[in-house]
Motif scaffolding. Structure first.
Motif, PDB file in Angstrom:
ATOM      1  N   ALA A 168       0.827  -1.208   0.000  1.00 27.39           N
ATOM      2  CA  ALA A 168       0.000   0.000   0.000  1.00 27.39           C
ATOM      3  C   ALA A 168       0.859   1.256   0.000  1.00 27.39           C
ATOM      4  N   LEU A 169       1.966   1.235   0.745  1.00 29.21           N
ATOM      5  CA  LEU A 169       2.856   2.401   0.773  1.00 29.21           C
ATOM      6  C   LEU A 169       3.518   2.630  -0.578  1.00 29.21           C
ATOM      7  N   VAL A 170       3.927   1.541  -1.240  1.00 28.17           N
ATOM      8  CA  VAL A 170       4.542   1.681  -2.565  1.00 28.17           C
ATOM      9  C   VAL A 170       3.533   2.213  -3.571  1.00 28.17           C
ATOM     10  N   LEU A 171       2.274   1.810  -3.439  1.00 24.28           N
ATOM     11  CA  LEU A 171       1.236   2.308  -4.354  1.00 24.28           C
ATOM     12  C   LEU A 171       1.018   3.816  -4.216  1.00 24.28           C
ATOM     13  N   LEU A 172       1.398   4.374  -3.076  1.00 19.66           N
ATOM     14  CA  LEU A 172       1.226   5.813  -2.894  1.00 19.66           C
ATOM     15  C   LEU A 172       2.183   6.622  -3.776  1.00 19.66           C
ATOM     16  N   PHE A 173       3.303   6.037  -4.188  1.00 15.03           N
ATOM     17  CA  PHE A 173       4.277   6.776  -5.005  1.00 15.03           C
ATOM     18  C   PHE A 173       3.682   7.208  -6.343  1.00 15.03           C
ATOM     19  N   PRO A 174       3.167   6.269  -7.162  1.00 12.51           N
ATOM     20  CA  PRO A 174       2.537   6.739  -8.413  1.00 12.51           C
ATOM     21  C   PRO A 174       1.325   7.620  -8.174  1.00 12.51           C
ATOM     22  N   LEU A 175       0.605   7.401  -7.056  1.00 12.22           N
ATOM     23  CA  LEU A 175      -0.553   8.253  -6.757  1.00 12.22           C
ATOM     24  C   LEU A 175      -0.122   9.691  -6.525  1.00 12.22           C
ATOM     25  N   PHE A 176       0.940   9.891  -5.760  1.00 11.90           N
ATOM     26  CA  PHE A 176       1.434  11.247  -5.494  1.00 11.90           C
ATOM     27  C   PHE A 176       1.948  11.907  -6.767  1.00 11.90           C
ATOM     28  N   LEU A 177       2.655  11.126  -7.589  1.00 13.84           N
ATOM     29  CA  LEU A 177       3.271  11.711  -8.787  1.00 13.84           C
ATOM     30  C   LEU A 177       2.240  12.013  -9.870  1.00 13.84           C
ATOM     31  N   VAL A 178       1.234  11.159 -10.003  1.00 12.07           N
ATOM     32  CA  VAL A 178       0.253  11.320 -11.078  1.00 12.07           C
ATOM     33  C   VAL A 178      -0.979  12.085 -10.588  1.00 12.07           C
TER      34      VAL A 178
ATOM     35  N   ILE B 122       8.606   8.961 -19.803  1.00 15.48           N
ATOM     36  CA  ILE B 122       9.584   8.238 -18.981  1.00 15.48           C
ATOM     37  C   ILE B 122       8.851   7.305 -18.030  1.00 15.48           C
ATOM     38  N   TRP B 123       9.394   6.103 -17.862  1.00 11.44           N
ATOM     39  CA  TRP B 123       8.797   5.135 -16.945  1.00 11.44           C
ATOM     40  C   TRP B 123       9.089   5.530 -15.505  1.00 11.44           C
ATOM     41  N   LEU B 124       8.123   5.261 -14.630  1.00  9.11           N
ATOM     42  CA  LEU B 124       8.307   5.569 -13.210  1.00  9.11           C
ATOM     43  C   LEU B 124       9.386   4.713 -12.570  1.00  9.11           C
ATOM     44  N   SER B 125       9.679   3.557 -13.168  1.00  9.35           N
ATOM     45  CA  SER B 125      10.736   2.704 -12.605  1.00  9.35           C
ATOM     46  C   SER B 125      12.091   3.390 -12.676  1.00  9.35           C
ATOM     47  N   PHE B 126      12.305   4.254 -13.690  1.00  7.95           N
ATOM     48  CA  PHE B 126      13.569   4.992 -13.784  1.00  7.95           C
ATOM     49  C   PHE B 126      13.659   6.075 -12.705  1.00  7.95           C
ATOM     50  N   LEU B 127      12.508   6.648 -12.350  1.00  9.68           N
ATOM     51  CA  LEU B 127      12.490   7.676 -11.315  1.00  9.68           C
ATOM     52  C   LEU B 127      12.582   7.067  -9.920  1.00  9.68           C
ATOM     53  N   MET B 128      12.056   5.843  -9.770  1.00  6.90           N
ATOM     54  CA  MET B 128      11.978   5.219  -8.442  1.00  6.90           C
ATOM     55  C   MET B 128      12.440   3.767  -8.519  1.00  6.90           C
ATOM     56  N   LEU B 129      13.693   3.553  -8.856  1.00  6.57           N
ATOM     57  CA  LEU B 129      14.215   2.197  -9.027  1.00  6.57           C
ATOM     58  C   LEU B 129      14.151   1.373  -7.739  1.00  6.57           C
ATOM     59  N   PRO B 130      14.595   1.910  -6.574  1.00  6.69           N
ATOM     60  CA  PRO B 130      14.490   1.109  -5.344  1.00  6.69           C
ATOM     61  C   PRO B 130      13.039   0.765  -4.980  1.00  6.69           C
ATOM     62  N   VAL B 131      12.127   1.697  -5.255  1.00  7.04           N
ATOM     63  CA  VAL B 131      10.723   1.460  -4.933  1.00  7.04           C
ATOM     64  C   VAL B 131      10.137   0.362  -5.815  1.00  7.04           C
ATOM     65  N   SER B 132      10.518   0.364  -7.102  1.00  7.71           N
ATOM     66  CA  SER B 132      10.020  -0.682  -7.999  1.00  7.71           C
ATOM     67  C   SER B 132      10.565  -2.052  -7.597  1.00  7.71           C
ATOM     68  N   PHE B 133      11.801  -2.090  -7.064  1.00  5.25           N
ATOM     69  CA  PHE B 133      12.351  -3.349  -6.557  1.00  5.25           C
ATOM     70  C   PHE B 133      11.568  -3.830  -5.335  1.00  5.25           C
ATOM     71  N   ILE B 134      11.260  -2.906  -4.420  1.00  2.87           N
ATOM     72  CA  ILE B 134      10.461  -3.250  -3.238  1.00  2.87           C
ATOM     73  C   ILE B 134       9.086  -3.781  -3.671  1.00  2.87           C
ATOM     74  N   TRP B 135       8.502  -3.143  -4.689  1.00  2.21           N
ATOM     75  CA  TRP B 135       7.200  -3.571  -5.196  1.00  2.21           C
ATOM     76  C   TRP B 135       7.262  -5.004  -5.718  1.00  2.21           C
ATOM     77  N   PHE B 136       8.303  -5.327  -6.485  1.00  3.64           N
ATOM     78  CA  PHE B 136       8.376  -6.671  -7.066  1.00  3.64           C
ATOM     79  C   PHE B 136       8.543  -7.733  -5.987  1.00  3.64           C
ATOM     80  N   VAL B 137       9.425  -7.484  -5.009  1.00  2.00           N
ATOM     81  CA  VAL B 137       9.620  -8.448  -3.925  1.00  2.00           C
ATOM     82  C   VAL B 137       8.326  -8.605  -3.120  1.00  2.00           C
TER      83      VAL B 137
END
Length: 246
Positions: A83-93, A108-123
């Motif tokens: 839920a916390l990771v989902l807040l990142f695209p919500l705040f940006l968009v 530009i893909w959000l994964s480039f802007l937030m690489l550590p967050v996208s890794f946390i999301w996948f795990v």
């Protein structure tokens, strides 16, 4: 000795929840448009634990009960970081719609802007779907087969249909949230979108073949002492940047 009503309902309930999430598939041919799609996703994914809980408790087996309890604790814990990771695209968009989150990544893909967050999301997605190396709900070495030990034939098939449907739907949302684009309007873009989904689904299988099962205490430490503080720190950073820029 099983409690028959919830015993038979649990696999059907799990599959229905997995199929419900496909209503959020972003396409011009969708039957309905979810303006609050991300909230719907959180609500339905939060109900997933009940299928596992019913299956483990109603089987009246100590192995099934232990497997379901571990899966419930794991799923609920990782829902917090998801839920916390989902807040990142919500705040940006600034939108709860998967359509708009995907379209906003045209340049530009959000994964480039937030690489550590996208890794946390996948795990977190791997842990949410109870896949290796986080498959504690069905630890063969200590639980024989886990929460599904008393199931056979149709019930067993429905449980694993629900599991793999969840893998595909989490691959879909990973593609939208962090590798989006205008995939709804052009045939070529739609093919690229499908390839992204298949790539994430392949990663789930690849991780299963590459890593041994975690210890359970390490799994819980990872989310509560690792992902949760990291996600909150990144969220505070993003919120501060947005506040000062706008």
């Amino acid at each position: 000795m099983a409690n028959y009503s919830p015993y038979f309902i649990a696999p059907i309930f799990s599959l229905i929840l997995a199929l419900l999430l496909w209503q959020l598939y972003p396409s011009l041919y969708s039957t309905s448009y979810f303006k609050w799609g991300i909230l719907f996703f959180l609500c339905v994914s939060g109900l997933n634990v009940y299928g596992t809980l019913l299956a483990g408790w109603s089987s009246n087996s100590k192995y099934a009960l232990l497997g379901s309890l571990r899966a419930i604790a794991q799923t609920i814990s990782y829902e917090v970081s998801m839920a916390l990771v989902l807040l990142f695209p919500l705040f940006l968009v600034g939108s709860f719609s998967f359509f708009e989150v995907g379209e906003s990544q045209e340049s530009i893909w959000l994964s480039f802007l937030m690489l550590p967050v996208s890794f946390i999301w996948f795990v977190t997605c791997v842990a949410e779907t109870n896949r290796a190396p986080f498959d504690f709900a069905e630890g063969e070495s200590e639980l024989v087969s886990g929460f599904n030990i008393e199931y056979g034939s149709a019930g067993f098939a429905l449980i694993f249909l629900a599991e793999y449907a969840n893998i595909l739907v989490m691959s879909l949302f990973s593609s939208i949230l962090f590798f989006g684009g205008s995939y709804m309007f052009f045939f070529e873009s739609n093919i690229m979108f499908m390839l992204k989904i298949l790539f994430f689904a392949f990663l789930f299988i690849w991780v299963r073949g590459s890593y041994p099962r975690f210890r359970y205490d390490l799994l819980m430490t990872l989310t509560w002492k690792g992902f949760l503080p990291a996600a909150l720190s990144f969220l505070l950073l993003i919120f501060s940047l947005i506040y000062f820029v706008y």
